[in-house]
Design a protein around this motif. Structure first.
Motif, PDB file in Angstrom:
ATOM      1  N   THR A 122      83.259  70.081  36.060  1.00 37.43           N
ATOM      2  CA  THR A 122      82.629  71.142  36.852  1.00 37.43           C
ATOM      3  C   THR A 122      82.427  72.398  36.003  1.00 37.43           C
ATOM      4  O   THR A 122      81.421  73.093  36.155  1.00 37.43           O
ATOM      5  N   ASP A 154      84.761  64.020  45.757  1.00 41.25           N
ATOM      6  CA  ASP A 154      85.000  65.443  45.485  1.00 41.25           C
ATOM      7  C   ASP A 154      83.921  66.024  44.578  1.00 41.25           C
ATOM      8  O   ASP A 154      83.446  67.146  44.801  1.00 41.25           O
ATOM      9  N   TRP A 171      81.299  68.858  45.569  1.00 44.63           N
ATOM     10  CA  TRP A 171      81.255  70.084  44.769  1.00 44.63           C
ATOM     11  C   TRP A 171      79.803  70.407  44.385  1.00 44.63           C
ATOM     12  O   TRP A 171      79.366  71.555  44.523  1.00 44.63           O
TER      13      TRP A 171
END
Length: 151
Positions: free
Chosen positions: A138, A37, A41
């Motif tokens: 993130t 993931d 991303w």
């Protein structure tokens, strides 16, 4: 006698960088989902910006996957049974972090406060064990380098 790996041990076989299958076997399926993931991303929000680079840091540090353009963006650390991400915050990023201090989750603020400050910045090693941890990373990365438009 070969000692069995302990949680947090790195992939130390220097013969070749690990492939996805070796990473999945080492960090486990749950951590591998975070690995995938996070990589997806980065690719979605920074298309064509980074060519991830496997680095071998010796027997103790093992393999890590670094994302860097001119400055280091982040380094993924596949550790036995878990995934950690190293994010270095330089002076400008530390100022931005402090401006948003009360918006961050408390485990991240504690990690930030406990991290030693080096001449090139604070080195935060964030263990990713939940979607919240991944979101923290993130957010740090977005603060460090705004994504490309349309990301």
């Amino acid at each position: 006698m070969e000692q069995s790996p302990q949680i947090g041990d790195r992939i130390a076989d220097k013969s070749a960088p690990p492939n996805d299958s070796a990473v999945r076997d080492w960090i486990g399926p749950k951590a591998f989902k975070h690995w995938t993931d996070l990589r997806n991303w980065i690719e979605a929000y920074y298309p064509g910006v980074f060519a991830p680079d496997w680095l071998y840091g010796g027997k103790k540090r093992g393999w890590s996957l670094r994302y860097k353009k001119t400055k280091a963006f982040c380094t993924l650390l596949p550790e036995y049974g878990r995934l950690s991400v190293l994010v270095v915050l330089g002076r400008a990023e530390r100022e931005k972090f402090e401006e948003r201090r009360y918006a961050w989750r408390s485990p991240l603020v504690k990690l930030y406060d406990d991290a030693k400050t080096y001449p090139d910045g604070k080195w935060l090693t964030v263990e990713i064990s939940s979607a919240d941890d991944r979101h923290d990373v993130t957010e740090l990365l977005t603060m460090k380098r705004p994504p490309r438009q349309g990301g």
